[in-house]
Design a protein around this motif. Structure first.
Motif, mmCIF file in Angstrom:
data_model
loop_
_atom_site.group_PDB
_atom_site.id
_atom_site.type_symbol
_atom_site.label_atom_id
_atom_site.label_comp_id
_atom_site.label_asym_id
_atom_site.label_seq_id
_atom_site.Cartn_x
_atom_site.Cartn_y
_atom_site.Cartn_z
ATOM 1 N N GLU A 150 1.781 3.901 -2.916
ATOM 2 C CA GLU A 150 1.338 5.621 -2.345
ATOM 3 C C GLU A 150 2.179 6.622 -2.958
ATOM 4 N N LYS A 209 1.972 6.914 -6.864
ATOM 5 C CA LYS A 209 0.748 8.028 -6.489
ATOM 6 C C LYS A 209 1.835 8.757 -6.831
ATOM 7 N N SER A 231 1.157 -1.430 -0.306
ATOM 8 C CA SER A 231 -0.364 -0.072 -0.017
ATOM 9 C C SER A 231 0.789 1.233 0.395
#
Length: 126
Positions: free
Chosen positions: A100, A103, A96
């Motif tokens: 992130e 991104k 995760s």
């Protein structure tokens, strides 16, 4: 081929999930990730509470670079697994965070080049 013959000759039943899971494992060992993914998805579709099916699916999704799908698979594994698995929980957290960070890195790349030119001009003027 034995598994394929059996699955072709019998109607699709919930109990057949284990054969799709086995096919998925065989394809994964042969490094045929697309076929392994397809059969793994069929296994969890037929038996959504099969924790090892979700784990295999998540691993295959991660190998193929589909991070969000892998996160979903690991999450489903943790939800249906009878016992908590700390290493999978930590791996899910790392995945995760990796997603992130990716991104955020994309957002930096998408910036307008004029911003950089202006920053360079201001730097030149001190």
């Amino acid at each position: 081929s034995f598994i394929d013959d059996y699955l072709k000759s019998s109607p699709r039943r919930q109990q057949n999930f284990i054969f799709y899971f086995l096919k998925s494992q065989l394809y994964a060992q042969l490094n045929k990730i697309d076929e392994a993914l397809e059969n793994s998805k069929l296994a969890v579709k037929l038996q959504p509470h099969f924790d090892k099916g979700w784990l295999l699916l998540a691993l295959l999704e991660e190998q193929s670079g589909k991070i969000q799908e892998a996160i979903d698979g690991y999450t489903s594994y943790l939800e249906v697994s009878p016992q908590p698995n700390k290493s999978i929980q930590q791996h899910l957290l790392q995945l995760s965070l990796k997603q992130e960070m990716a991104k955020q890195n994309k957002r930096i790349v998408i910036l307008d080049p004029a911003c950089f030119e202006k920053a360079a001009a201001l730097f030149e003027r001190k």
